[in-house]
Scaffold this motif. Structure first.
Motif, PDB file in Angstrom:
ATOM      1  N   UNK B  94       0.814  -3.319  -8.029  1.00 28.37           N
ATOM      2  CA  UNK B  94       1.233  -2.057  -6.799  1.00 28.37           C
ATOM      3  C   UNK B  94       2.363  -1.604  -7.507  1.00 28.37           C
ATOM      4  N   UNK B  99       2.538   2.533  -1.515  1.00 29.43           N
ATOM      5  CA  UNK B  99       1.339   2.587  -2.398  1.00 29.43           C
ATOM      6  C   UNK B  99       0.690   1.181  -1.893  1.00 29.43           C
ATOM      7  N   UNK B 100      -0.787   1.087  -1.887  1.00 31.39           N
ATOM      8  CA  UNK B 100      -1.366  -0.269  -1.613  1.00 31.39           C
ATOM      9  C   UNK B 100      -1.443  -0.805  -3.001  1.00 31.39           C
ATOM     10  N   UNK B 101      -2.449  -1.635  -3.134  1.00 36.61           N
ATOM     11  CA  UNK B 101      -2.660  -2.569  -4.307  1.00 36.61           C
ATOM     12  C   UNK B 101      -3.916  -1.742  -4.860  1.00 36.61           C
TER      13      UNK B 101
END
Lengths: 116, 112
Positions: B94, B99-101
């Motif tokens: 990440x 942001x996500x993963x």
């Protein structure tokens, strides 16, 4: 403490019908919310996210999710389900405060089964 | 573009043997890196995360360890595997908090 709940272990839908996969969250501060999908023996794939702005978020493969702050919910929806949507769906939350390595907290997952 | 590589895809190991799973990220610098285990095809358990080289945080006490020898390399290890170490292991990276993963494709580990 941050947490995510997916109250349904499994959701069964007929192809062509609308689907909803439920998610509620608990977090300090503003939440960053995510949905992921996992097919068997595969890694998780990103579907959509809510960071700020419009409460209705559109994502991949025709999915959308509605952020409801008063109900602390972020339900995943699709107007017309496909058999190929059958998979395991995860909701996740991340606090807006960048701490603890920015960890995502995942729900336990909901198995979506779409029958022809 | 950023990519994440995880290998091997499947692994069968005897009880008491060592383990080394590797994860590498390309196309970004100073990512946050994570190791998850998924048992019985369901819930994700965060095992370790790292915010920089040599910086490892452990989430649960267990038979496993992690290391980050380079900025974009994350390794999951064990000196002696137990039957209970079987599962599906996922690496993720990440960037910024908004942001996500991004997940790797996973390693199916079976300890026999």
């Amino acid at each position: 403490a941050q947490s995510v709940a997916q109250p349904e272990d499994q959701v069964n839908v007929a192809e062509g019908n609308p689907l909803t996969v439920k998610c509620t969250y608990s977090v300090s501060g503003n939440p960053y919310l995510f949905w992921y999908v996992q097919y068997p023996n595969r890694g998780l794939q990103f579907l959509l996210k809510y960071i700020t702005g419009d409460n209705l978020v559109k994502g991949s493969y025709g999915f959308e999710a509605e952020f409801n702050k008063s109900q602390t919910s972020f339900h995943l929806k699709k107007p017309s389900a496909l058999v190929s949507d059958s998979a395991l769906y995860f909701c996740a939350v991340r606090a807006s405060l960048y701490n603890q390595g920015g960890k995502l907290i995942f729900g336990q997952g909901t198995e979506l089964s779409v029958k022809p | 573009s950023q990519t994440i590589h995880q290998w091997p895809a499947t692994l069968v190991q005897p009880v008491g043997s060592p383990l080394s799973l590797e994860c590498t990220v390309e196309g970004t610098s100073n990512p946050n890196l994570y190791w998850y285990r998924q048992a019985a095809g369901r819930g994700l358990q965060l095992l370790f995360y790292s915010v920089g080289i040599g910086q490892i945080s452990s989430e649960v006490p267990q038979n496993l360890s992690a290391s980050r020898p380079q900025d974009r390399q994350f390794i999951l290890s064990s000196k002696k595997l137990l039957l209970s170490d079987s599962g599906f292991y996922l690496c993720a990276w990440s960037g910024h908090v908004i942001y996500g993963y991004t997940f790797g494709s996973g390693t199916r580990l079976t300890v026999v």
